[in-house]
Write a protein that holds these residues in place. Structure first.
Motif, PDB file in Angstrom:
ATOM      1  N   VAL A  42       0.823  -1.245   0.052  1.00  0.00           N
ATOM      2  CA  VAL A  42      -0.062   0.037  -0.107  1.00  0.00           C
ATOM      3  C   VAL A  42       0.697   1.166   0.108  1.00  0.00           C
ATOM      4  O   VAL A  42       1.989   1.367   0.692  1.00  0.00           O
ATOM      5  CB  VAL A  42      -0.925   0.038   1.245  1.00  0.00           C
ATOM      6  N   SER A  43       0.387   2.378  -0.769  1.00  0.00           N
ATOM      7  CA  SER A  43       1.114   3.367  -0.781  1.00  0.00           C
ATOM      8  C   SER A  43       1.061   4.134   0.500  1.00  0.00           C
ATOM      9  O   SER A  43       0.011   4.086   1.225  1.00  0.00           O
ATOM     10  CB  SER A  43       0.828   4.231  -2.127  1.00  0.00           C
ATOM     11  N   GLU A  44       1.680   5.582   0.385  1.00  0.00           N
ATOM     12  CA  GLU A  44       1.380   6.287   1.694  1.00  0.00           C
ATOM     13  C   GLU A  44       0.152   6.768   1.764  1.00  0.00           C
ATOM     14  O   GLU A  44      -0.536   7.093   2.782  1.00  0.00           O
ATOM     15  CB  GLU A  44       2.501   7.437   1.513  1.00  0.00           C
ATOM     16  N   ASN A  45      -0.568   7.154   0.468  1.00  0.00           N
ATOM     17  CA  ASN A  45      -1.948   7.610   0.359  1.00  0.00           C
ATOM     18  C   ASN A  45      -3.008   6.491   0.353  1.00  0.00           C
ATOM     19  O   ASN A  45      -4.204   6.951  -0.147  1.00  0.00           O
ATOM     20  CB  ASN A  45      -2.040   8.726  -0.452  1.00  0.00           C
ATOM     21  N   GLY A  69      -3.710  -0.113  -6.122  1.00  0.00           N
ATOM     22  CA  GLY A  69      -3.695  -0.265  -7.646  1.00  0.00           C
ATOM     23  C   GLY A  69      -4.470   0.805  -8.304  1.00  0.00           C
ATOM     24  O   GLY A  69      -5.299   1.804  -7.919  1.00  0.00           O
ATOM     25  N   LYS A  70      -4.265   0.404  -9.751  1.00  0.00           N
ATOM     26  CA  LYS A  70      -5.240   1.481 -10.669  1.00  0.00           C
ATOM     27  C   LYS A  70      -5.401   0.444 -11.635  1.00  0.00           C
ATOM     28  O   LYS A  70      -4.477  -0.187 -12.376  1.00  0.00           O
ATOM     29  CB  LYS A  70      -4.431   2.597 -11.084  1.00  0.00           C
ATOM     30  N   ASP A  71      -6.748   0.674 -12.490  1.00  0.00           N
ATOM     31  CA  ASP A  71      -7.020  -0.333 -13.593  1.00  0.00           C
ATOM     32  C   ASP A  71      -6.847  -1.978 -13.291  1.00  0.00           C
ATOM     33  O   ASP A  71      -6.196  -2.390 -14.292  1.00  0.00           O
ATOM     34  CB  ASP A  71      -6.476   0.275 -14.832  1.00  0.00           C
ATOM     35  N   ASP A  73      -7.042   3.931  -8.394  1.00  0.00           N
ATOM     36  CA  ASP A  73      -8.696   3.693  -8.221  1.00  0.00           C
ATOM     37  C   ASP A  73      -9.173   2.579  -7.315  1.00  0.00           C
ATOM     38  O   ASP A  73     -10.166   2.490  -7.123  1.00  0.00           O
ATOM     39  CB  ASP A  73      -9.445   3.612  -9.670  1.00  0.00           C
ATOM     40  N   THR A  74      -8.006   2.079  -6.759  1.00  0.00           N
ATOM     41  CA  THR A  74      -8.362   0.958  -5.642  1.00  0.00           C
ATOM     42  C   THR A  74      -7.673   1.398  -4.335  1.00  0.00           C
ATOM     43  O   THR A  74      -6.276   1.562  -4.517  1.00  0.00           O
ATOM     44  CB  THR A  74      -7.854  -0.269  -6.281  1.00  0.00           C
TER      45      THR A  74
END
Length: 164
Positions: A8-11, A15-17, A127-128
């Motif tokens: 997971v990123s900091e924000n 994921g995306k698409d 987007d996820t």
């Protein structure tokens, strides 16, 4: 017992698409080490399963989907349409690994007992997202700085958390 495995990123983006936004070979190696051993089972949503390059060897795959007609012809894959079928796994002392996606993490977060997190120290547009969790409900039992080099181009930290 349900355990989550996620990067997971900091924000809070995961994921995306239906794809990861980063490539961290050290995290992929960790994922394999955690989920690949005798009779390990991974639980995932249909989109996550379809994003895999193939049925991952040496692991059982449980796909949770609303689509009652969804089929996969592979002995390592079980398809379920109702979370009630996960009750024995939730109550088991054996570890079952939830690997995504966002909707599945959110649905199963109340039942998670352990989180294998890779924190990618960067913000991404996606987007996820990983569901928010309350730090005071979790204890860090292991923390390790991840590899940061020419192949792993984002700083990252590996964490294992257990629910208090």
């Amino acid at each position: 017992m349900l355990s989550f495995v996620v990067a997971v990123s900091e924000n809070n983006v995961i994921g995306k698409d239906n794809s990861l936004l980063w490539h961290l070979p050290s995290d992929l190696k960790r994922f394999k080490e955690i989920t690949l051993s005798e009779s390990k089972t991974m639980i995932m949503g249909r989109k996550t399963f379809e994003a895999l390059p193939y049925v991952l060897p040496g692991r059982k795959h449980i796909i949770l989907t609303r689509n009652k007609n969804y089929k996969v012809e592979d002995e390592a894959v079980i398809i379920i349409n109702d979370i009630a079928f996960l009750k024995p796994m939730i109550e088991s002392k054996e570890e079952f690994f939830v690997i995504g996606g966002g909707e599945i993490y959110k649905l199963l977060m109340p039942y998670a007992k352990k989180l294998y997190l890779t924190i990618v120290h960067e913000n991404f547009c996606g987007d996820t997202f990983f569901p928010e969790y309350k730090n005071f409900q979790w204890t860090i039992i292991k923390k390790q700085e991840g590899v940061y080099d020419e192949n792993n181009q984002y700083k990252n930290t590996f964490l294992i958390l257990e629910r208090k």
